[in-house]
Design a protein around this motif. Structure first.
Motif, short mmCIF file in Angstrom:
data_model
loop_
_atom_site.label_atom_id
_atom_site.label_comp_id
_atom_site.label_asym_id
_atom_site.label_seq_id
_atom_site.Cartn_x
_atom_site.Cartn_y
_atom_site.Cartn_z
N LEU A 105 0.74 -1.13 -0.23
CA LEU A 105 0.00 -0.15 0.05
C LEU A 105 0.91 1.18 0.05
CD1 LEU A 105 -2.77 -0.94 2.54
CD2 LEU A 105 -2.93 -0.76 0.02
N ILE A 106 1.83 1.26 0.78
CA ILE A 106 2.74 2.48 0.96
C ILE A 106 3.41 2.92 -0.29
CG2 ILE A 106 4.58 3.49 2.28
CD1 ILE A 106 3.86 1.60 4.59
N ARG A 107 4.05 1.93 -0.95
CA ARG A 107 4.98 2.34 -2.18
C ARG A 107 4.04 2.95 -3.34
NH1 ARG A 107 7.22 -1.53 -4.68
NH2 ARG A 107 8.99 -0.24 -5.66
N PRO A 108 3.00 2.42 -3.70
CA PRO A 108 2.17 2.87 -4.75
C PRO A 108 1.56 4.28 -4.26
CG PRO A 108 1.70 0.50 -4.49
CD PRO A 108 2.61 0.92 -3.19
N ALA A 109 1.31 4.49 -2.87
CA ALA A 109 0.66 5.56 -2.65
C ALA A 109 1.76 6.73 -2.57
CB ALA A 109 0.09 5.51 -1.30
N ILE A 110 2.90 6.45 -2.22
CA ILE A 110 3.77 7.62 -2.28
C ILE A 110 4.38 7.97 -3.70
CG2 ILE A 110 6.29 8.20 -1.63
CD1 ILE A 110 5.77 6.75 1.01
N ILE A 128 -3.69 21.66 -8.11
CA ILE A 128 -3.45 20.15 -7.83
C ILE A 128 -4.54 20.00 -6.68
CG2 ILE A 128 -1.75 18.37 -7.57
CD1 ILE A 128 0.18 20.55 -8.64
N VAL A 129 -5.38 19.05 -6.53
CA VAL A 129 -5.89 18.66 -5.60
C VAL A 129 -5.63 16.98 -5.23
CG1 VAL A 129 -8.35 18.36 -4.46
CG2 VAL A 129 -7.76 20.37 -6.25
N VAL A 130 -5.23 16.89 -4.07
CA VAL A 130 -5.00 15.42 -3.71
C VAL A 130 -5.78 14.92 -2.75
CG1 VAL A 130 -3.23 14.11 -2.49
CG2 VAL A 130 -2.24 15.68 -4.09
N THR A 131 -6.37 13.67 -3.07
CA THR A 131 -7.23 13.08 -2.09
C THR A 131 -6.42 12.36 -0.90
OG1 THR A 131 -8.62 12.55 -4.11
CG2 THR A 131 -9.03 11.46 -1.68
N SER A 132 -6.30 12.77 0.35
CA SER A 132 -5.88 12.22 1.48
C SER A 132 -6.75 11.33 2.19
CB SER A 132 -5.17 13.32 2.20
OG SER A 132 -4.29 12.51 3.26
N SER A 133 -6.98 11.41 3.50
CA SER A 133 -7.75 10.72 4.56
C SER A 133 -7.81 11.47 5.57
CB SER A 133 -7.51 9.34 4.38
OG SER A 133 -8.25 8.62 5.43
N LEU A 134 -8.86 11.23 6.29
CA LEU A 134 -8.88 11.78 7.79
C LEU A 134 -7.97 10.78 8.65
CD1 LEU A 134 -12.24 12.58 9.15
CD2 LEU A 134 -10.02 13.70 9.78
N ALA A 171 2.12 9.76 1.85
CA ALA A 171 1.66 10.06 0.69
C ALA A 171 1.48 11.62 0.79
CB ALA A 171 0.57 9.45 -0.22
N GLU A 172 0.54 12.04 1.76
CA GLU A 172 0.26 13.37 1.92
C GLU A 172 1.47 14.35 2.25
OE1 GLU A 172 -2.41 16.78 4.03
OE2 GLU A 172 -2.91 14.54 4.53
N ARG A 173 2.28 13.72 3.31
CA ARG A 173 3.46 14.55 3.50
C ARG A 173 4.27 14.87 2.22
NH1 ARG A 173 4.45 16.54 8.49
NH2 ARG A 173 3.28 15.27 10.51
N GLU A 174 4.55 13.83 1.48
CA GLU A 174 5.39 13.86 0.07
C GLU A 174 4.73 14.92 -0.72
OE1 GLU A 174 8.32 12.53 -2.50
OE2 GLU A 174 8.13 12.36 -0.52
N ALA A 175 3.37 15.01 -0.68
CA ALA A 175 2.87 16.05 -1.79
C ALA A 175 3.05 17.47 -1.23
CB ALA A 175 1.08 15.84 -1.71
N TRP A 176 3.10 17.84 0.14
CA TRP A 176 3.31 19.04 0.59
C TRP A 176 4.90 19.45 0.45
CZ3 TRP A 176 -0.24 22.25 1.01
CH2 TRP A 176 -1.50 21.72 1.49
#
Length: 347
Positions: A105-110, A128-134, A171-176
């Protein structure tokens, strides 16, 4: 080098993961507004299926183009981004039962997030809008006295943090990080939705509807004390579009969810709204001692034990402000899920 946007692509949006539950709803919302959609699919068959499903829902698929993209491969990303002016990145692996190897899960997400951000920024995308999660906010947190908001992050060393929580957080931290490095933080927006319910667009119930499906089939005799924040997928899709178009949304995270509710409350609502299915729906909460025993044999339960018995609280004002209205109530979203499953003879 940032490329200028030509008129030919100014109203085109790259939607990754368009064949998914959320991705299809995002495409539907964009097409409804007269925008063009370039949707990514892993296979031609999946792309054709989502085109047919959206057409059946009344969408104008003449403005929908499907392109093959893989979260783990570079092929096609530059071309897809170069043909659009915005990116909505919904693609990310998700499953109720956590895999033996968390990296599945982690590698494809990042890597998918990295490819989407790099391609969009290189192409000069406006937003750019990224779907993360609560779970990127509440993961690992068990203090129910804290009101969690968009400035909070999951505690990945916390109790019962699973691979999905790690994948969405990292993945969200990578986006930021990528946006900050490019000096483009104001062009990135992140949506952090709760557990998504709502109507299906095709016959694949996916992960989100599986719990409702199991309850309707009488496979959940007692409801574990699973307390989750739920949201209608239609609200999440509209939030992505508003985040893409809103002039003041850039550089922000938006929690889009209703307050957390126990699973038994979902069952109670469905029993009242679908009396013909009442006999199959759970009527009692599963005692915690029994839940611990069942979790030894039920991987979906053991994988999500972080949400057992914990009443988390959230600052939900951002999502409401983004949509400029109240969200669809959880009970309505759950009923829409159930009705879709029944109408499609999936439950």
């Amino acid at each position: 080098m940032i490329r200028s946007r030509s008129n030919a692509v100014a109203d085109s949006v790259l939607v990754t993961g368009v064949t998914g539950f959320l991705g299809a709803h995002v495409a539907q919302a964009l097409l409804r507004r007269g925008l063009k959609v370039i949707g990514s699919a892993r296979t031609q068959a999946k792309g054709a299926a989502v085109r047919n499903a959206l057409s059946a829902e009344g969408a104008d698929i003449s403005r929908l183009r499907i392109v093959p993209l893989d979260l783990m491969k570079d092929d096609g990303w530059e071309e897809a981004a170069g043909s659009s002016a915005y990116t909505i990145h919904t693609a990310s692996p998700f499953q109720l039962e956590m895999p033996a190897d968390p990296d599945a899960l982690i590698r494809p997400a990042i890597q998918g997030t990295r490819r989407a951000l790099d391609a969009a920024l290189a192409a000069g995308h406006r937003r750019i809008v990224v779907t993360s999660s609560l779970c990127a906010i509440d993961g690992g947190r068990r203090d129910d006295s804290v009101r969690l908001g968009p400035h909070d992050w999951a505690e990945l060393e916390g109790e019962d943090v699973n691979a999905y929580m790690r994948s969405k957080t990292l993945a969200e931290r990578e986006a930021w990080t990528i946006a900050d490095r490019a000096g483009a933080r104001d062009r990135l927006v992140v949506i952090n939705p709760g557990t998504m319910l709502g109507p299906l667009i095709d016959d694949d119930p996916g992960t989100s509807a599986r719990t409702i499906q199991r309850m309707l089939r009488g496979k959940v005799p007692m409801a574990p004390d699973m307390v989750l924040p739920y949201v209608d997928v239609r609200d999440v899709a509209e939030a992505h579009v508003e985040a893409m178009l809103g002039p003041n949304a850039g550089g922000q995270r938006f929690i889009v969810s209703n307050p957390a509710e126990p699973l038994i409350a979902i069952a109670d609502g469905l029993r009242a709204d679908l009396p013909e299915r009442a006999a199959k729906l759970p009527k009692r909460r599963m005692p915690d001692w029994l839940t611990r025993i069942v979790a030894r044999f039920d991987r979906s339960l053991s994988s999500n034990r972080a949400y057992l018995g914990v009443r988390r609280h959230y600052d939900l004002s951002g999502g409401i402000a983004l949509l400029q209205r109240a969200l669809i109530p959880t009970r309505v979203a759950a009923l829409a899920t159930a009705q879709s499953l029944i109408q499609r003879r999936l439950a």
